[in-house]
Design a protein around this motif. Sequence first.
Motif, PDB file in Angstrom:
ATOM      1  N   VAL A   1       3.070  10.392  -9.840  1.00 60.05           N
ATOM      2  CA  VAL A   1       2.352  10.747 -11.066  1.00 60.05           C
ATOM      3  C   VAL A   1       1.781  12.152 -10.960  1.00 60.05           C
ATOM      4  O   VAL A   1       1.862  12.940 -11.906  1.00 60.05           O
ATOM      5  CB  VAL A   1       1.234   9.709 -11.343  1.00 60.05           C
ATOM      6  CG1 VAL A   1       0.285  10.194 -12.420  1.00 60.05           C
ATOM      7  CG2 VAL A   1       1.843   8.376 -11.738  1.00 60.05           C
ATOM      8  N   ILE A   2       1.233  12.500  -9.807  1.00 56.05           N
ATOM      9  CA  ILE A   2       0.680  13.842  -9.616  1.00 56.05           C
ATOM     10  C   ILE A   2       1.777  14.897  -9.719  1.00 56.05           C
ATOM     11  O   ILE A   2       1.606  15.916 -10.389  1.00 56.05           O
ATOM     12  CB  ILE A   2      -0.057  13.936  -8.264  1.00 56.05           C
ATOM     13  CG1 ILE A   2      -1.319  13.070  -8.297  1.00 56.05           C
ATOM     14  CG2 ILE A   2      -0.407  15.374  -7.915  1.00 56.05           C
ATOM     15  CD1 ILE A   2      -1.992  12.906  -6.959  1.00 56.05           C
ATOM     16  N   VAL A   3       2.915  14.659  -9.091  1.00 50.66           N
ATOM     17  CA  VAL A   3       4.018  15.622  -9.135  1.00 50.66           C
ATOM     18  C   VAL A   3       4.548  15.776 -10.556  1.00 50.66           C
ATOM     19  O   VAL A   3       4.776  16.887 -11.030  1.00 50.66           O
ATOM     20  CB  VAL A   3       5.143  15.195  -8.169  1.00 50.66           C
ATOM     21  CG1 VAL A   3       6.415  15.984  -8.422  1.00 50.66           C
ATOM     22  CG2 VAL A   3       4.693  15.363  -6.731  1.00 50.66           C
ATOM     23  N   LEU A   4       4.726  14.688 -11.261  1.00 53.91           N
ATOM     24  CA  LEU A   4       5.236  14.769 -12.629  1.00 53.91           C
ATOM     25  C   LEU A   4       4.240  15.439 -13.575  1.00 53.91           C
ATOM     26  O   LEU A   4       4.633  16.150 -14.494  1.00 53.91           O
ATOM     27  CB  LEU A   4       5.591  13.380 -13.142  1.00 53.91           C
ATOM     28  CG  LEU A   4       6.807  12.725 -12.484  1.00 53.91           C
ATOM     29  CD1 LEU A   4       7.016  11.329 -13.034  1.00 53.91           C
ATOM     30  CD2 LEU A   4       8.049  13.565 -12.668  1.00 53.91           C
ATOM     31  N   ALA A   5       2.963  15.236 -13.342  1.00 57.49           N
ATOM     32  CA  ALA A   5       1.953  15.848 -14.202  1.00 57.49           C
ATOM     33  C   ALA A   5       1.876  17.359 -13.981  1.00 57.49           C
ATOM     34  O   ALA A   5       1.716  18.124 -14.926  1.00 57.49           O
ATOM     35  CB  ALA A   5       0.590  15.215 -13.950  1.00 57.49           C
TER      36      ALA A   5
ATOM     37  N   PRO B   1       0.822  -1.222   0.000  1.00 55.08           N
ATOM     38  CA  PRO B   1       0.000   0.000   0.000  1.00 55.08           C
ATOM     39  C   PRO B   1       0.855   1.271   0.000  1.00 55.08           C
ATOM     40  O   PRO B   1       0.503   2.269  -0.629  1.00 55.08           O
ATOM     41  CB  PRO B   1      -0.815  -0.099   1.288  1.00 55.08           C
ATOM     42  CG  PRO B   1      -0.811  -1.533   1.642  1.00 55.08           C
ATOM     43  CD  PRO B   1       0.483  -2.078   1.127  1.00 55.08           C
ATOM     44  N   PHE B   2       1.975   1.227   0.687  1.00 53.90           N
ATOM     45  CA  PHE B   2       2.878   2.378   0.706  1.00 53.90           C
ATOM     46  C   PHE B   2       3.427   2.663  -0.690  1.00 53.90           C
ATOM     47  O   PHE B   2       3.482   3.811  -1.129  1.00 53.90           O
ATOM     48  CB  PHE B   2       4.017   2.121   1.695  1.00 53.90           C
ATOM     49  CG  PHE B   2       5.040   3.205   1.727  1.00 53.90           C
ATOM     50  CD1 PHE B   2       4.741   4.436   2.284  1.00 53.90           C
ATOM     51  CD2 PHE B   2       6.304   3.009   1.201  1.00 53.90           C
ATOM     52  CE1 PHE B   2       5.680   5.445   2.316  1.00 53.90           C
ATOM     53  CE2 PHE B   2       7.241   4.009   1.222  1.00 53.90           C
ATOM     54  CZ  PHE B   2       6.929   5.229   1.787  1.00 53.90           C
ATOM     55  N   ILE B   3       3.807   1.637  -1.412  1.00 60.21           N
ATOM     56  CA  ILE B   3       4.319   1.799  -2.781  1.00 60.21           C
ATOM     57  C   ILE B   3       3.232   2.358  -3.687  1.00 60.21           C
ATOM     58  O   ILE B   3       3.494   3.228  -4.524  1.00 60.21           O
ATOM     59  CB  ILE B   3       4.870   0.464  -3.311  1.00 60.21           C
ATOM     60  CG1 ILE B   3       6.125   0.068  -2.522  1.00 60.21           C
ATOM     61  CG2 ILE B   3       5.187   0.541  -4.796  1.00 60.21           C
ATOM     62  CD1 ILE B   3       6.630  -1.320  -2.830  1.00 60.21           C
ATOM     63  N   ASP B   4       2.005   1.897  -3.535  1.00 66.41           N
ATOM     64  CA  ASP B   4       0.900   2.425  -4.338  1.00 66.41           C
ATOM     65  C   ASP B   4       0.701   3.922  -4.107  1.00 66.41           C
ATOM     66  O   ASP B   4       0.531   4.694  -5.061  1.00 66.41           O
ATOM     67  CB  ASP B   4      -0.401   1.677  -4.011  1.00 66.41           C
ATOM     68  CG  ASP B   4      -0.379   0.235  -4.497  1.00 66.41           C
ATOM     69  OD1 ASP B   4       0.446  -0.084  -5.380  1.00 66.41           O
ATOM     70  OD2 ASP B   4      -1.185  -0.567  -3.991  1.00 66.41           O
ATOM     71  N   ILE B   5       0.737   4.328  -2.868  1.00 65.75           N
ATOM     72  CA  ILE B   5       0.556   5.751  -2.544  1.00 65.75           C
ATOM     73  C   ILE B   5       1.697   6.580  -3.112  1.00 65.75           C
ATOM     74  O   ILE B   5       1.482   7.651  -3.679  1.00 65.75           O
ATOM     75  CB  ILE B   5       0.425   5.937  -1.015  1.00 65.75           C
ATOM     76  CG1 ILE B   5      -0.886   5.311  -0.528  1.00 65.75           C
ATOM     77  CG2 ILE B   5       0.503   7.407  -0.630  1.00 65.75           C
ATOM     78  CD1 ILE B   5      -1.014   5.241   0.961  1.00 65.75           C
ATOM     79  N   VAL B   6       2.926   6.096  -2.995  1.00 61.12           N
ATOM     80  CA  VAL B   6       4.084   6.825  -3.509  1.00 61.12           C
ATOM     81  C   VAL B   6       4.001   6.964  -5.022  1.00 61.12           C
ATOM     82  O   VAL B   6       4.298   8.021  -5.582  1.00 61.12           O
ATOM     83  CB  VAL B   6       5.395   6.133  -3.080  1.00 61.12           C
ATOM     84  CG1 VAL B   6       6.585   6.702  -3.817  1.00 61.12           C
ATOM     85  CG2 VAL B   6       5.586   6.255  -1.579  1.00 61.12           C
ATOM     86  N   LEU B   7       3.572   5.924  -5.714  1.00 60.83           N
ATOM     87  CA  LEU B   7       3.462   5.998  -7.171  1.00 60.83           C
ATOM     88  C   LEU B   7       2.378   6.988  -7.608  1.00 60.83           C
ATOM     89  O   LEU B   7       2.563   7.725  -8.573  1.00 60.83           O
ATOM     90  CB  LEU B   7       3.192   4.609  -7.753  1.00 60.83           C
ATOM     91  CG  LEU B   7       4.377   3.640  -7.722  1.00 60.83           C
ATOM     92  CD1 LEU B   7       3.957   2.274  -8.223  1.00 60.83           C
ATOM     93  CD2 LEU B   7       5.528   4.180  -8.537  1.00 60.83           C
ATOM     94  N   VAL B   8       1.267   7.019  -6.899  1.00 65.16           N
ATOM     95  CA  VAL B   8       0.210   7.984  -7.224  1.00 65.16           C
ATOM     96  C   VAL B   8       0.719   9.407  -7.003  1.00 65.16           C
ATOM     97  O   VAL B   8       0.503  10.295  -7.832  1.00 65.16           O
ATOM     98  CB  VAL B   8      -1.057   7.705  -6.388  1.00 65.16           C
ATOM     99  CG1 VAL B   8      -2.046   8.854  -6.488  1.00 65.16           C
ATOM    100  CG2 VAL B   8      -1.709   6.407  -6.846  1.00 65.16           C
ATOM    101  N   LEU B   9       1.420   9.641  -5.899  1.00 65.73           N
ATOM    102  CA  LEU B   9       1.974  10.960  -5.638  1.00 65.73           C
ATOM    103  C   LEU B   9       3.022  11.343  -6.685  1.00 65.73           C
ATOM    104  O   LEU B   9       3.092  12.503  -7.107  1.00 65.73           O
ATOM    105  CB  LEU B   9       2.586  11.017  -4.245  1.00 65.73           C
ATOM    106  CG  LEU B   9       1.586  10.975  -3.077  1.00 65.73           C
ATOM    107  CD1 LEU B   9       2.335  10.906  -1.754  1.00 65.73           C
ATOM    108  CD2 LEU B   9       0.671  12.177  -3.115  1.00 65.73           C
TER     109      LEU B   9
END
Length: 125
Positions: free
Chosen positions: A23-27, A13-21
Amino acid sequence: MRRERFDQMNVVPFIDIVLVLLVIVLATATFVTNQTIKVDLPSASSKKNEEKKSIQIAVNKEGVYSYGKEVLSLELIRERLMKLDPKKDLISLRMDKSSEFQYFVDIIDILKTKGFENISIITQK
């Protein structure tokens, strides 16, 4: 009822949250860095006086430096810039398009040494 020992932590779950964050930062990062849109500002009858001092530094194609409206050497410009407050003062650079890149690097080096944060490079459309 028997309890199991807690030896490992589930990090999925921690990895999922980090990946979503990520993507948001890169976008949003592409919108933040591309602030080169020319804006024609409206005029107003009341104008607030700014506390920041705007300093104009220009370099022509022969490498002649000017600070405001005075023609100065690079060392004199360095001395004047060292007396300014890097957090409050705004530096505007005007470089001739056919000038050597070294002139630009010399000015930026002085500004970064002092820690100036408000630097604008004036261009023509």
